[in-house]
Scaffold this active site. Structure first.
Site, PDB file in Angstrom:
ATOM      1  N   LEU A  39     -46.875  -1.036 -10.441  1.00 22.28           N
ATOM      2  CA  LEU A  39     -48.050  -0.351 -10.963  1.00 22.28           C
ATOM      3  C   LEU A  39     -48.162   0.994 -10.250  1.00 22.28           C
ATOM      4  CD1 LEU A  39     -50.870  -3.079 -11.187  1.00 22.28           C
ATOM      5  CD2 LEU A  39     -49.780  -1.899 -13.091  1.00 22.28           C
ATOM      6  N   ASP A  40     -48.351   2.071 -11.014  1.00 18.10           N
ATOM      7  CA  ASP A  40     -48.520   3.396 -10.428  1.00 18.10           C
ATOM      8  C   ASP A  40     -49.814   3.453  -9.612  1.00 18.10           C
ATOM      9  OD1 ASP A  40     -46.189   4.329 -11.602  1.00 18.10           O
ATOM     10  OD2 ASP A  40     -47.218   5.024 -13.414  1.00 18.10           O
ATOM     11  N   PRO A  41     -49.928   4.403  -8.683  1.00 19.12           N
ATOM     12  CA  PRO A  41     -51.166   4.522  -7.894  1.00 19.12           C
ATOM     13  C   PRO A  41     -52.419   4.639  -8.755  1.00 19.12           C
ATOM     14  CG  PRO A  41     -49.441   5.842  -6.908  1.00 19.12           C
ATOM     15  CD  PRO A  41     -48.875   5.326  -8.205  1.00 19.12           C
TER      16      PRO A  41
END
Length: 306
Positions: A39-41
């Site tokens: 999951l991206d930031p």
């Protein structure tokens, strides 16, 4: 303590998946730790983290169907396809109606060809695309087949919209918004993303990162069998357990009809080789076996130690 199991963590915004893994690693050393799906930031929600011998099931966990709630802002474009990149003005959006959007959603449903973002982890010329993009290089990324099982407009408040998405592994939600914005003629960038489920792991059952401490980590671990609960189960006798641990094949012991196409699966796509979860009488996962239909036997492929 020998830790083994799976954590369903509600990832907070602003942290990378690697930072979550590092936090868990400090609590369970020397046990191994790995996550099943980055999951991206910017994103929040379900991050499946495998601990100990359960890290052997990371690939299996990644097969689970994903559900997301994603927000997009129309009238903008971005080099990252989300709000974290260099954002530019897009086209006019004030004339758009809810029907303009819903009538396009079937174009992005089913098995579709999708081009990943320039800032993505796909390999191009032997490098991650995001490494090239950070150097200012624009590269041609080939479209890949992905599965989008459902796509629904859940909020319409221009210039913002929200989509609920159920998709298979490898699907980029940012790309769905980008391509939808292109079809609408105005562009779109993703502003929020929340993963609400991965296979059987729901965000409503997820734990917070702050709740994981040396005192709570053991109780927070779910059995490794949870990752394989979508597979048919083969209960082993004590002698079969010994054979499996030795890497020896055992009789199938499961009706062939269980493996027929169209059976109940919670994965993003059926496996090329049918598999079964090998469990003992106490429903403890011993390993994963592959089915050999020609001999009606199960061959151990992943084996957990005692």
């Amino acid at each position: 303590m020998n830790y083994c199991g799976v954590l369903n963590i509600d990832k907070p915004e602003g942290l990378t998946s690697r930072e979550i893994v590092n936090h868990v690693d400090r609590l369970v050393r020397p046990a191994k730790v790995g996550h099943a799906g980055t999951l991206d930031p910017l994103a929040t929600g379900v991050l499946v983290v495998c601990v100990g011998h359960a890290t052997r099931l990371v690939t299996l966990a990644q097969e689970g169907r994903k559900r997301y709630l994603a927000r997009f802002e129309l009238g903008k474009t971005s080099d990252t396809d989300d709000i974290t990149g260099t954002v530019d003005a897009g086209g006019e959006w004030t004339h758009l109606t809810e029907d303009d959007i819903t009538r396009l959603l079937p174009l992005f449903t089913g098995r579709i060809a999708q081009v990943p973002p320039q800032f993505s982890a796909v390999h191009v010329k032997g490098e991650r695309a995001y490494h090239l993009a950070r150097r200012g290089e624009t590269v041609e990324i080939e479209a890949r087949p992905v599965d989008v099982y459902s796509l629904r407009l859940t909020e319409f408040q221009l210039p913002g919209i929200e989509l609920e998405i159920e998709c298979g592994s490898g699907t980029y939600v940012r790309s769905i918004g980008r391509d939808l914005g292109h079809r609408l003629g105005c562009g779109a960038v993703m502003t929020k993303l929340r993963r609400t489920a991965v296979g059987p792991f729901e965000v409503s059952d997820a734990i917070t990162l702050d709740s994981l401490t040396p005192e709570t980590i053991a109780a927070s671990l779910q059995p490794a069998l949870r990752i394989a609960q979508h597979l048919p189960q083969r209960v082993l006798s004590p002698q079969e357990t010994v054979s499996v641990r030795r890497g020896q094949a055992i009789r199938l012991g499961i009706p062939l009809s269980v493996f027929e196409e169209g059976g109940p699966l919670q994965t993003s796509e059926p496996a090329c080789v049918p598999r079964a979860a090998l469990v003992d009488a106490d429903e403890v996962l011993i390993g994963i076996g592959e089915v050999d239909f020609t001999t009606s036997r199960l061959h151990p492929r992943i084996i957990f130690p005692n």
